[in-house]
Structure formats: C-alpha cells, structure tokens
Motif scaffolding. Structure first.
Motif, PDB file in Angstrom:
ATOM      1  N   PRO A 430       0.149  -7.425  11.905  1.00  0.00           N
ATOM      2  CA  PRO A 430       0.086  -5.959  12.041  1.00  0.00           C
ATOM      3  C   PRO A 430      -1.016  -5.479  12.977  1.00  0.00           C
ATOM      4  CG  PRO A 430      -0.867  -6.637   9.957  1.00  0.00           C
ATOM      5  CD  PRO A 430      -0.282  -7.884  10.572  1.00  0.00           C
ATOM      6  N   LYS A 475       0.995  -1.148   9.076  1.00  0.00           N
ATOM      7  CA  LYS A 475       1.659  -1.938   8.040  1.00  0.00           C
ATOM      8  C   LYS A 475       2.305  -1.008   7.020  1.00  0.00           C
ATOM      9  CE  LYS A 475       0.899  -5.936   4.983  1.00  0.00           C
ATOM     10  NZ  LYS A 475       1.965  -6.733   5.644  1.00  0.00           N
ATOM     11  N   THR A 476       3.458  -1.434   6.506  1.00  0.00           N
ATOM     12  CA  THR A 476       4.162  -0.694   5.451  1.00  0.00           C
ATOM     13  C   THR A 476       4.389  -1.611   4.254  1.00  0.00           C
ATOM     14  OG1 THR A 476       6.319  -1.250   6.397  1.00  0.00           O
ATOM     15  CG2 THR A 476       5.312   0.818   7.102  1.00  0.00           C
ATOM     16  N   TRP A 477       4.474  -1.012   3.060  1.00  0.00           N
ATOM     17  CA  TRP A 477       4.728  -1.739   1.829  1.00  0.00           C
ATOM     18  C   TRP A 477       5.872  -1.054   1.081  1.00  0.00           C
ATOM     19  CZ3 TRP A 477      -0.023  -0.586   3.791  1.00  0.00           C
ATOM     20  CH2 TRP A 477      -0.896  -1.653   4.037  1.00  0.00           C
ATOM     21  N   SER A 478       6.709  -1.845   0.467  1.00  0.00           N
ATOM     22  CA  SER A 478       7.860  -1.291  -0.254  1.00  0.00           C
ATOM     23  C   SER A 478       7.618  -1.200  -1.754  1.00  0.00           C
ATOM     24  CB  SER A 478       9.115  -2.139   0.004  1.00  0.00           C
ATOM     25  OG  SER A 478       8.879  -3.500  -0.339  1.00  0.00           O
ATOM     26  N   ASN A 479       6.799  -2.084  -2.313  1.00  0.00           N
ATOM     27  CA  ASN A 479       6.557  -2.093  -3.758  1.00  0.00           C
ATOM     28  C   ASN A 479       5.072  -1.902  -4.047  1.00  0.00           C
ATOM     29  OD1 ASN A 479       9.313  -2.668  -4.517  1.00  0.00           O
ATOM     30  ND2 ASN A 479       8.949  -4.756  -3.733  1.00  0.00           N
ATOM     31  N   SER A 480       4.534  -0.807  -3.505  1.00  0.00           N
ATOM     32  CA  SER A 480       3.112  -0.537  -3.681  1.00  0.00           C
ATOM     33  C   SER A 480       2.885   0.967  -3.685  1.00  0.00           C
ATOM     34  CB  SER A 480       2.311  -1.192  -2.553  1.00  0.00           C
ATOM     35  OG  SER A 480       0.963  -0.791  -2.598  1.00  0.00           O
ATOM     36  N   THR A 483       2.116   3.062   0.636  1.00  0.00           N
ATOM     37  CA  THR A 483       3.367   2.712   1.316  1.00  0.00           C
ATOM     38  C   THR A 483       3.212   2.528   2.820  1.00  0.00           C
ATOM     39  OG1 THR A 483       3.924   5.070   1.544  1.00  0.00           O
ATOM     40  CG2 THR A 483       4.752   3.904  -0.414  1.00  0.00           C
ATOM     41  N   MET A 484       2.180   3.131   3.408  1.00  0.00           N
ATOM     42  CA  MET A 484       2.001   3.008   4.853  1.00  0.00           C
ATOM     43  C   MET A 484       0.536   3.199   5.213  1.00  0.00           C
ATOM     44  SD  MET A 484       1.411   4.990   7.796  1.00  0.00           S
ATOM     45  CE  MET A 484       1.979   6.643   7.427  1.00  0.00           C
TER      46      MET A 484
END
Length: 665
Positions: A430, A475-480, A483-484
């Motif tokens: 990232p 960076k992005t997160w889907s289960n957090s 999220t960005m």
C-alpha cells in the motif's frame, strides 16, 4: 522548423479524421472500459507517479459550497484569493507559482483567459460536478493535450455523466437553497438516454443576491460593524452535454456552456469609502467536443476542439472618479490531436499537437487589438518496470503575438521537459514513493503586455522549475471498524525566474504588473483521510490537509524585501472535513485555516495580516419517497462569527444561514 511541425500536425489530424469517420471495422478493445467517463487503459497498470488529490461529488455536497473555487480551498498547496461579495472574483494559486501556471480543465479541455490569465472559478457551479482532482506536475495518463503537459499543475473538473438505474431512461434533479443576505439559488438537471450508445444532459442554475452582509471594520481610529454595499449579483448558468459510446470503440462528447451575470464590484474598504459605483457584466459562452477512437489494441487517438467567446463590460460610475465604461470581447479557438501507442506491453508513447488562436478587442482608447497564435507539440512516454514506473515528457511551445497598433514582442520558442518516477517496495504494497522534476513556462498575458495604463510590453516570460519528492499510503479493510486510510505527503522546491505578479489596482478588474525577478519556494503538502464504521448504521469520515510554504523573493539583496515572503502567501494553512452519518442523517463540519501573511512585498508590521479560521456546519436528512429521494439541509457558515479578510480591505461575511432542498426522481 515551426512550419514543418505545424504541417506535419495538420496532415496527421486530417489522416486521423479520415480514419475515424470512414473506418468501418469493428475494433473491439477489451482493454477499454467505460465507467461514467471514458477511461482508456492499456494492459499496463500504473501507480500514481504524480501527487493527486480528489474530492468526489458526495464530499463536495457535504461541504455546502456552491462553486469550484470554494471547494479547492480543501486541497493542500492551494491558495484562493477571494475578493468578497456573494459573486466576488475568486482566483486560485498553486504552490505560489501563480494562477497562470495552474491549468483548469473542464471535462478534459482547459479553460482559457488570454486577457489576464485569471480564471474566475466563482462562475462554475458544483451542482453538476462529479469530481474535482488536483494533479501536481501533470496527470498520470499520457493521453492528453500538449497544453496539459505545459501546466505546472492541473485542476480537473469532471461534470456528472448520466447513469441510469433499474432500467430508467431519464433522471431529473431539482435543487433550491435560500441563504442570508437575500441569496437564492435554484438549479435543475435533466438526463436522458437516447439510445444504448447516446445519452444527454441539460442543467441550469439561477442565482440572485443583494449581498448586503455584515462585516467588522477595524483600524487605529475605528472599530465598528458595517454593511457591505454594491455586492449584489444576478447570474444564470446553462449547460448541455451529449455522450457517445459505441461498441466499435468510438467515444465522443459535446458540451455547450453559457454564463450570464450582472454584479456589483464592492471594491476595497479604504479612506472611509464604504461603497463603490463599479459594476460588471459577463456574457461567456463556449462549445467544445472530443472524439476518441482505438485502432486495434495498440493505437488510440483523441481529437479535441473548442471555441469560446467572452464578452465583458466594466462600468465605474463613481462620481468621485472619472467615468469608465469599457467593453472587452475575447475569442479563443483550440484544436488538439493526441495519440498514444503501445510499443510493448509495458511501454507506451504519446504524441500530441495543439493549435490555439486568441484575440482580444476593446473600446479603450489607444487599445492595440492583440491576437496570439500558439503551436504546441509534446512527446511523452510511460514505462512499467514492475515496482518502478517512469513517465517522461518534452513540450515544444511556439508563440507569436501580433497587434493592430504598435509593435508586438518577438515570438517565443521554448522547450520544457519533465520526468516522473514512482517506486513500490513490494508487490501489492500500500506504500509508494514518488519524485518528479519539471520545467514549465508561461507567456505574459494580454493585460500584462498591452493594457493601456498598467501593461508592460517589456515584461519577460516567466519560467518555473519544480522538484518534488513524496510518499503515499492507501489501504482498505472489509472486516474492520477502520474501513479506509489514505496518507500522502510531498516536499517540494520551486524556482521561478522573472516571476510576474498581479495586484488589484483600485478595482478587481484592473491590475498592476511587475517582474519580481527570482523567487524560491519551499513547501510541504500533507493529506490524511480515513473512514470508520463502528456499526452498520453509523459511519464517520475525516479528511485533514496541511500546507507549509516558504516563498521568498531572492532577486536582489539590495531591496528592502529581499528574502521576504511573497504577498498573500501564509507560511501555514490547512483544512479539515468531518462527516458523521447515521442512517439517512448526516452531520458535516468543515474548518479552514490560514496563517498570518503580508499584503505587500515588504514583510513589515504595517503590511501584516492576521491569521484567520472559519468553521461551517451542515445537517442533512434524506427521505425516500417511492422511487424518488428528497434531501433537506440546514447550514451555518462562519459558525463562530469570525471577521477576516482574504485580501486586505476586502472583508468577508460574518455568520450566515441557509436552508436547502434537493429532489431526485
């Protein structure tokens, strides 16, 4: 040499026009995608090699601003000069290089003003804008006009492209807002699908305001609250667009734009003069179009054309001064052909040619009636070496001025190169690092050279050299809950030779021009953006930006302002945006901060201007009504009632209120 380049470009244009119009083969190109805008991608995947900042339509709407200039305040490295008033002039400066080094692109074609180089961004509404992006250096794509390669930085305004959901063939949006100082705005947008390949849109906006806002006026002898006068405006903007996209890879756009306004020019508060008798009428229109075609999987060509006509009347009927009633008629013709060719799967090259014709007429006594012919040729390349991406370009510029009266300066020929490099430590990392060096050049404007009482035909052209090094993390997160997260920072060093500075001379319309000689500019731009989602219904977004800048005049150690900060350049500035959304309700807060700066070249107490900051807050609630959506909003601008000037003696409004409604169906 110039004739040879021009002839070659004309021949290339003719051949590509023939190919575009008569090529019957269906060249399907699976490397070409269309998502709301035409984006042509080769098999190469480039990381961002240049510093880029973007505000999407949703973020722009949350700001509660109404024009492009207000939105640009939230980009790092940008300084906006605002001369007050509801319809007051607003111009933009990037990294202290000056407005003329900043290209303003509207749907892929730059806005021009050969008269004074100042694009009044207050004339462009946000109601029909999908995104605004700021690129330092140049865009990441090498399929662009030669003019774009010549700008030190580029602001890209992308208007909304029609998107139809659930089988709909039309969209309609109506928006209205009522604000303090008898300010009323009403806009409408209609989009229609004509066929699977053709969509259209029409938008219009009306603005009316008396603009008599309260402000605080303080001097050694006075401390009072007064009312701004002669700040009224009535304006109408209308725009029509057509978008073509065929299965054979032919893309086209057509835009018709018109803006008509009458406004008062409130002028500076000085010497106990509280109201001015100046007025201005603007009647600006342009038509522009693009045509783009891919030939096989390797060659893509884009043809661009534009014609603009600007008619301005400036009246000063102040009884204490000489009557001034002047008209200015400006024309511009722009034609560009850009080509990008894929030599290898990781190596692209591009060749672009631009032709510009500018003409200015006026009824001023002694006017010289200038016109300018410009030819620009650019060669660029982009190479993907895995974790290392390289872009390079070289631009040749040939400019000739002619005047009906007097002698025009000699023609100018310049070559300006640029190189950009980005590096990623590991695949899918990232974090990326970047650096660039670029030389840019701009001619003095018609007003700089020929204006009757302030022009200086002996002005030298202005050249800037930029150096930039920076880093970006995304960076992005889907289960957090987080999220960005996006972080970027750039350090830069610019030098400007024979820098031309423009200062208001009694009015916003007339300028005093001078060569400052040499300027050194050091700075740091930093931006942080994050999104959190603690619960499915609750989301929080934040965006912070900060700029440190030291821009000093180093022309001569014998001057009293040697190594002093340039006028209207704060050393520290920044902004913040925070959004809290719960279900269908949003609360938005925005902050603008500008540190102390100086109104003149000498950094002395008499010229010092205090730091200022303002806060705006807005509450929006959305209501779903069958297939329609109603949004209701309430805003408070300058929440803490701060009194401040962006430009000395041009006071800005104190606290104001507004309520608005948007209905989409």
């Amino acid at each position: 040499m110039k004739r040879f380049l021009a002839l070659a470009a004309i021949c290339a244009t003719a051949s590509h026009l023939f190919a575009i119009c008569h090529n019957q083969a269906d060249h399907a190109d699976d490397s070409t995608k269309q998502i709301r805008e035409v984006v042509v991608k080769s098999r190469m995947k480039f990381a961002e090699t240049t510093p880029q900042q973007t505000l999407q339509a949703e973020q722009l709407e949350r700001l509660g601003n109404h024009n492009v200039a207000d939105a640009l305040r939230f980009f790092s490295g940008i300084q906006v000069k605002d001369y007050g008033g509801i319809g007051g002039m607003k111009t933009v400066n990037i990294r202290s290089l000056g407005s003329e080094h900043l290209g303003i692109s509207y749907d892929g074609i730059q806005l021009g003003n050969a008269q004074n180089g100042q694009i009044d961004l207050g004339q462009f509404s946000l109601d029909n804008v999908e995104a605004i992006s700021l690129f330092n250096g140049q865009r990441n794509s090498i399929l662009q006009t030669a003019t774009d390669f010549g700008s030190a930085a580029l602001v890209m305004i992308r208007s909304r492209r029609p998107v139809f959901d659930n089988g709909k063939t039309y969209n309609l949006q109506i928006k209205g807002k009522a604000s303090s100082y008898d300010t009323y705005r009403l806009s409408a947008l209609y989009e229609q699908r004509i066929s699977p390949s053709l969509t259209t849109s029409i938008s219009a906006e009306a603005l009316s305001a008396t603009g008599n806002y309260k402000f605080r006026y303080r001097t050694a002898a006075y401390d009072t609250t007064a009312t701004r006068r002669n700040s009224d405006i009535k304006a109408l903007r209308a725009e029509a667009n057509a978008y073509l996209s065929t299965p054979s890879g032919l893309y086209g756009t057509l835009k018709l734009y018109t803006y008509h306004a009458e406004r008062g020019i409130p002028g500076a508060i000085a010497s106990n003069v509280w109201a001015r008798g100046e007025r201005q009428w603007d009647n600006n229109s342009f038509v522009q179009g693009t045509l783009q075609k891919s030939f096989g999987n390797r060659l893509t060509s884009r043809l661009v054309a534009k014609y603009a006509y600007y008619d301005t009347r400036h009246l000063n009927n102040d009884t204490t001064k000489m009557l001034i009633d002047n008209n200015y008629k400006q024309q511009e013709l722009f034609i560009s052909l850009s080509n990008v060719y894929e030599l290898m799967s990781n190596w692209n090259i591009s060749l672009s040619y631009d032709f510009k014709w500018n003409k200015l007429n006026s009824d001023i006594h002694g006017f010289v009636y200038p016109h300018r012919l410009s030819n620009l040729v650019s060669l660029a390349t982009a190479i993907d070496l895995g974790r290392v991406k390289i872009q390079g370009s070289v631009l040749a510029t040939f400019i000739d001025d002619n005047t009906r009266i007097g002698t025009a300066p000699e023609g100018v020929s310049k070559v300006t190169p640029a190189v950009f490099v980005s590096w990623t430590p590991a695949e899918d990392c990232p974090l990326s690092l970047r650096a660039f060096a670029k030389k840019s050049f701009r001619m003095p404007t018609f007003n700089d050279l020929y204006y009757v009482d302030v022009g200086n035909a002996k002005l030298k052209p202005e050249t800037a050299i930029q150096y930039n090094i920076g880093a970006a993390y995304s960076k992005t997160w889907s289960n957090s809950m987080l999220t960005m997260l996006r972080l970027q920072a750039d350090a830069y060093y610019n030098t400007v030779s024979d820098k031309i500075m423009a200062f208001p001379k009694g009015t916003q319309f007339r300028w005093t021009m001078m060569n400052l000689g040499k300027v050194n500019i050091s700075g740091i731009d930093a931006t942080a953006e994050a999104s959190l989602s603690p619960t499915p219904l609750l989301t929080i977004g934040a965006r912070l930006q900060y700029t440190w800048q030291r821009a000093i005049d180093v022309t001569s150690s014998n001057t009293s302002y040697y190594k002093d900060q340039l006028p209207y350049t704060p050393e520290h500035s920044g902004s913040a945006m925070i959004t809290v959304a719960y279900g269908n309700t949003e609360l938005n807060y925005s902050l603008l901060y500008s540190g102390e700066r100086y109104s003149q070249q000498e950094n002395i107490v008499r010229n010092r201007m205090d730091a200022w900051h303002t806060s705006d807050i807005a509450l929006t609630h959305k209501i779903r009504i069958k297939e329609s959506l109603l949004s209701i909003s309430a805003e408070v601008n300058n929440l803490f009632n701060k009194d401040y000037d962006v430009v000395k003696n041009f006071p800005m409004p104190l606290r104001s209120y507004s309520v608005g409604m948007k209905y989409c169906f």
